[in-house]
Write a protein that holds these residues in place. Structure first.
Motif, PDB file in Angstrom:
ATOM      1  N   ASN A 108      -6.533  -8.833  -7.685  1.00  0.00           N
ATOM      2  CA  ASN A 108      -5.240  -8.950  -7.006  1.00  0.00           C
ATOM      3  C   ASN A 108      -4.477  -7.643  -6.857  1.00  0.00           C
ATOM      4  O   ASN A 108      -3.275  -7.652  -6.622  1.00  0.00           O
ATOM      5  N   SER A 109      -5.168  -6.504  -6.985  1.00  0.00           N
ATOM      6  CA  SER A 109      -4.510  -5.225  -6.724  1.00  0.00           C
ATOM      7  C   SER A 109      -5.547  -4.169  -6.379  1.00  0.00           C
ATOM      8  O   SER A 109      -6.708  -4.241  -6.826  1.00  0.00           O
ATOM      9  N   THR A 110      -5.129  -3.184  -5.613  1.00  0.00           N
ATOM     10  CA  THR A 110      -6.018  -2.075  -5.264  1.00  0.00           C
ATOM     11  C   THR A 110      -6.385  -1.266  -6.501  1.00  0.00           C
ATOM     12  O   THR A 110      -7.521  -0.814  -6.642  1.00  0.00           O
ATOM     13  N   GLU A 111      -5.417  -1.079  -7.400  1.00  0.00           N
ATOM     14  CA  GLU A 111      -5.702  -0.319  -8.621  1.00  0.00           C
ATOM     15  C   GLU A 111      -6.783  -0.992  -9.447  1.00  0.00           C
ATOM     16  O   GLU A 111      -7.664  -0.327 -10.009  1.00  0.00           O
ATOM     17  N   ALA A 112      -6.737  -2.318  -9.529  1.00  0.00           N
ATOM     18  CA  ALA A 112      -7.763  -3.046 -10.279  1.00  0.00           C
ATOM     19  C   ALA A 112      -9.130  -2.848  -9.641  1.00  0.00           C
ATOM     20  O   ALA A 112     -10.135  -2.659 -10.338  1.00  0.00           O
ATOM     21  N   THR A 115       0.831  -1.211   0.000  1.00  0.00           N
ATOM     22  CA  THR A 115       0.000   0.000   0.000  1.00  0.00           C
ATOM     23  C   THR A 115       0.861   1.255   0.000  1.00  0.00           C
ATOM     24  O   THR A 115       0.648   2.181  -0.796  1.00  0.00           O
ATOM     25  N   LEU A 116       1.842   1.306   0.897  1.00  0.00           N
ATOM     26  CA  LEU A 116       2.698   2.486   0.973  1.00  0.00           C
ATOM     27  C   LEU A 116       3.580   2.621  -0.263  1.00  0.00           C
ATOM     28  O   LEU A 116       3.835   3.732  -0.730  1.00  0.00           O
ATOM     29  N   SER A 117       4.043   1.488  -0.810  1.00  0.00           N
ATOM     30  CA  SER A 117       4.923   1.555  -1.976  1.00  0.00           C
ATOM     31  C   SER A 117       4.187   2.069  -3.211  1.00  0.00           C
ATOM     32  O   SER A 117       4.790   2.635  -4.116  1.00  0.00           O
ATOM     33  N   ASN A 118       2.882   1.890  -3.240  1.00  0.00           N
ATOM     34  CA  ASN A 118       2.096   2.354  -4.385  1.00  0.00           C
ATOM     35  C   ASN A 118       1.630   3.798  -4.252  1.00  0.00           C
ATOM     36  O   ASN A 118       1.591   4.530  -5.243  1.00  0.00           O
ATOM     37  N   TYR A 119       1.276   4.219  -3.033  1.00  0.00           N
ATOM     38  CA  TYR A 119       0.551   5.472  -2.898  1.00  0.00           C
ATOM     39  C   TYR A 119       1.231   6.547  -2.043  1.00  0.00           C
ATOM     40  O   TYR A 119       0.817   7.692  -2.068  1.00  0.00           O
ATOM     41  N   VAL A 120       2.259   6.211  -1.287  1.00  0.00           N
ATOM     42  CA  VAL A 120       2.881   7.189  -0.396  1.00  0.00           C
ATOM     43  C   VAL A 120       4.360   7.399  -0.728  1.00  0.00           C
ATOM     44  O   VAL A 120       4.799   8.523  -0.989  1.00  0.00           O
ATOM     45  N   LYS A 133     -10.104  -0.276  -7.787  1.00  0.00           N
ATOM     46  CA  LYS A 133     -10.560   1.099  -8.013  1.00  0.00           C
ATOM     47  C   LYS A 133     -11.087   1.273  -9.434  1.00  0.00           C
ATOM     48  O   LYS A 133     -12.122   1.919  -9.643  1.00  0.00           O
ATOM     49  N   ASN A 134     -10.394   0.710 -10.417  1.00  0.00           N
ATOM     50  CA  ASN A 134     -10.873   0.810 -11.801  1.00  0.00           C
ATOM     51  C   ASN A 134     -12.215   0.123 -11.980  1.00  0.00           C
ATOM     52  O   ASN A 134     -13.045   0.546 -12.794  1.00  0.00           O
ATOM     53  N   TYR A 135     -12.436  -0.946 -11.226  1.00  0.00           N
ATOM     54  CA  TYR A 135     -13.749  -1.598 -11.245  1.00  0.00           C
ATOM     55  C   TYR A 135     -14.814  -0.655 -10.676  1.00  0.00           C
ATOM     56  O   TYR A 135     -15.887  -0.477 -11.263  1.00  0.00           O
ATOM     57  N   LEU A 136     -14.512  -0.035  -9.536  1.00  0.00           N
ATOM     58  CA  LEU A 136     -15.492   0.822  -8.871  1.00  0.00           C
ATOM     59  C   LEU A 136     -15.834   2.063  -9.690  1.00  0.00           C
ATOM     60  O   LEU A 136     -16.952   2.592  -9.579  1.00  0.00           O
ATOM     61  N   TYR A 137     -14.896   2.547 -10.504  1.00  0.00           N
ATOM     62  CA  TYR A 137     -15.197   3.705 -11.356  1.00  0.00           C
ATOM     63  C   TYR A 137     -16.358   3.396 -12.308  1.00  0.00           C
ATOM     64  O   TYR A 137     -17.018   4.313 -12.803  1.00  0.00           O
ATOM     65  N   ASN A 138     -16.564   2.108 -12.564  1.00  0.00           N
ATOM     66  CA  ASN A 138     -17.580   1.697 -13.549  1.00  0.00           C
ATOM     67  C   ASN A 138     -18.681   0.856 -12.924  1.00  0.00           C
ATOM     68  O   ASN A 138     -19.367   0.110 -13.618  1.00  0.00           O
ATOM     69  N   SER A 139     -18.877   0.984 -11.615  1.00  0.00           N
ATOM     70  CA  SER A 139     -19.830   0.123 -10.933  1.00  0.00           C
ATOM     71  C   SER A 139     -20.358   0.812  -9.677  1.00  0.00           C
ATOM     72  O   SER A 139     -19.756   1.765  -9.172  1.00  0.00           O
ATOM     73  N   ASN A 140     -21.467   0.323  -9.168  1.00  0.00           N
ATOM     74  CA  ASN A 140     -21.989   0.790  -7.884  1.00  0.00           C
ATOM     75  C   ASN A 140     -21.766  -0.240  -6.783  1.00  0.00           C
ATOM     76  O   ASN A 140     -22.451  -0.222  -5.758  1.00  0.00           O
ATOM     77  N   ASP A 141     -20.811  -1.159  -6.994  1.00  0.00           N
ATOM     78  CA  ASP A 141     -20.439  -2.103  -5.951  1.00  0.00           C
ATOM     79  C   ASP A 141     -19.543  -1.399  -4.929  1.00  0.00           C
ATOM     80  O   ASP A 141     -19.308  -0.183  -5.010  1.00  0.00           O
ATOM     81  N   TYR A 142     -19.009  -2.169  -3.969  1.00  0.00           N
ATOM     82  CA  TYR A 142     -18.277  -1.589  -2.843  1.00  0.00           C
ATOM     83  C   TYR A 142     -16.965  -2.335  -2.621  1.00  0.00           C
ATOM     84  O   TYR A 142     -16.793  -3.470  -3.076  1.00  0.00           O
ATOM     85  N   ALA A 143     -16.043  -1.684  -1.898  1.00  0.00           N
ATOM     86  CA  ALA A 143     -14.787  -2.341  -1.544  1.00  0.00           C
ATOM     87  C   ALA A 143     -14.248  -1.734  -0.253  1.00  0.00           C
ATOM     88  O   ALA A 143     -14.540  -0.579   0.077  1.00  0.00           O
ATOM     89  N   LEU A 144     -13.476  -2.526   0.470  1.00  0.00           N
ATOM     90  CA  LEU A 144     -12.783  -2.053   1.665  1.00  0.00           C
ATOM     91  C   LEU A 144     -11.325  -1.806   1.279  1.00  0.00           C
ATOM     92  O   LEU A 144     -10.592  -2.748   0.977  1.00  0.00           O
ATOM     93  N   LEU A 145     -10.919  -0.525   1.289  1.00  0.00           N
ATOM     94  CA  LEU A 145      -9.590  -0.137   0.822  1.00  0.00           C
ATOM     95  C   LEU A 145      -8.895   0.785   1.818  1.00  0.00           C
ATOM     96  O   LEU A 145      -9.547   1.450   2.630  1.00  0.00           O
ATOM     97  N   SER A 146      -7.576   0.854   1.724  1.00  0.00           N
ATOM     98  CA  SER A 146      -6.805   1.767   2.564  1.00  0.00           C
ATOM     99  C   SER A 146      -7.131   3.214   2.219  1.00  0.00           C
ATOM    100  O   SER A 146      -7.236   3.590   1.049  1.00  0.00           O
ATOM    101  N   ILE A 147      -7.282   4.033   3.259  1.00  0.00           N
ATOM    102  CA  ILE A 147      -7.545   5.458   3.036  1.00  0.00           C
ATOM    103  C   ILE A 147      -6.400   6.093   2.246  1.00  0.00           C
ATOM    104  O   ILE A 147      -6.611   7.020   1.468  1.00  0.00           O
ATOM    105  N   ASN A 148      -5.165   5.571   2.434  1.00  0.00           N
ATOM    106  CA  ASN A 148      -4.021   6.118   1.712  1.00  0.00           C
ATOM    107  C   ASN A 148      -4.095   5.840   0.216  1.00  0.00           C
ATOM    108  O   ASN A 148      -3.449   6.534  -0.574  1.00  0.00           O
ATOM    109  N   ALA A 149      -4.873   4.836  -0.163  1.00  0.00           N
ATOM    110  CA  ALA A 149      -4.978   4.473  -1.572  1.00  0.00           C
ATOM    111  C   ALA A 149      -6.029   5.282  -2.318  1.00  0.00           C
ATOM    112  O   ALA A 149      -6.066   5.256  -3.553  1.00  0.00           O
TER     113      ALA A 149
END
Length: 294
Positions: free
Chosen positions: A222-226, A99-104, A228-244
């Motif tokens: 298998n990734s947070t980015e995947a 998480t930190l290596s990707n977003y911070v 998020k890209n799903y959620l941009y096109n859907s009304n489903d939900y996910a539990l993700l790090s606030i830093n992401a």
């Protein structure tokens, strides 16, 4: 003034005096006093205080724009005058949880190299256990992980608190009050990380602790980015790090749905071999602390 502005920015980021106090290692009364002093000095109200939360007022949002500009100028002044004579080794290698290596960390390293271009980096992104093994085997100098205190050969120091939050597309209007309860959480369609990821492990422990047998998982990625890209096109939900999702909140792509009465939190730690001393490491750690949330 610089300290008060930094406190204001941190409170505005988290919309929580408690979380700002934890991040800045300052007592909550001190945080509240600093905000009150700013409001008195500028004769306005920056935050609307509700029963369980706070929100930025229109004046607060305008003030934040100026605060960001002023703190950026302070940062450039520090780079020009305070740190000009600091030296670092030509090569630094360390490990960071995913998480930190990707977003911070990438933003911090980019800023560091603008100031100290002679230093090159090799950064390992992996789960916490693997990073700690690399440190013990002296393959890397130090790391930033979730922390495991069972090994006396390792030394841990708190760095930043992370929170796993429930997010969805900003246009999803299913929960107009912006919150749900435990029963509703178990019914909504969830996109989840694969088994073995640090975020998934935190969530699984949270479910066990709160006697939740399972969530309604409809897709595993298998990734947070995947996700998020799903959620941009859907009304489903996910539990993700606030830093992401900080940029997604700012850009109005995703929004947080509060889980009533519950929070999923974890700490990240600086970790090194017990007894390992390095003045360069100490200075670099200080740089990361000062710059990770700018």
């Amino acid at each position: 003034m610089k300290t008060k502005l930094h406190i204001f920015k941190t409170v505005a980021k988290h919309l929580s005096f408690t979380k700002a106090a934890e991040q800045l290692y300052i007592s909550q009364p001190a945080i509240s006093k600093a905000i009150k002093n700013l409001e008195q000095e500028y004769k306005t109200t920056f935050f609307v205080r509700k029963r369980n939360s706070i929100e930025l007022t229109i004046e607060g949002k305008s003030f934040l724009i100026y605060v960001n500009k002023i703190l950026a100028i302070y940062s450039k002044m520090d780079e020009q005058f305070l740190h000009k004579n600091e030296t670092f080794p030509e090569f630094i290698n360390f490990g960071v949880s995913t998480t930190l290596s990707n977003y911070v960390i990438p933003k911090v390293i980019a800023k560091f190299r603008m100031q100290f271009p002679q230093t090159k980096f090799e950064i390992v992104s992996d789960n916490s256990e693997n990073i700690e093994n690399l440190i013990l085997n002296e393959e890397i100098d130090f790391g930033i992980t979730e922390g495991n205190f069972s090994n006396p050969k390792m030394h841990f120091k708190k760095f930043i608190k992370d929170e796993i939050v429930l997010v969805t597309n900003v246009n999803n209007s299913s929960f107009k009050k912006g919150s749900i309860d435990i029963k509703e959480l178990q019914k909504i369609p969830i996109i989840e990380r694969e088994k073995g990821s640090g975020t998934r492990e935190i969530i699984d422990r949270f479910l066990v602790k709160n006697n939740i047998s399972k969530l309604n998982c409809v897709v595993t990625l298998n990734s947070t980015e995947a996700i998020k890209n799903y959620l941009y096109n859907s009304n489903d939900y996910a539990l993700l790090s606030i830093n992401a999702i900080n940029d997604d909140l700012i850009n109005n792509n995703l929004k947080i749905i509060d889980i009533k009465g519950l929070s999923i939190e974890r700490w990240f730690y600086f970790v090194k071999r017990t007894g390992y001393l390095s003045s360069s490491l100490e200075k670099f750690e200080k740089f990361i602390r000062l710059n990770h949330n700018f």
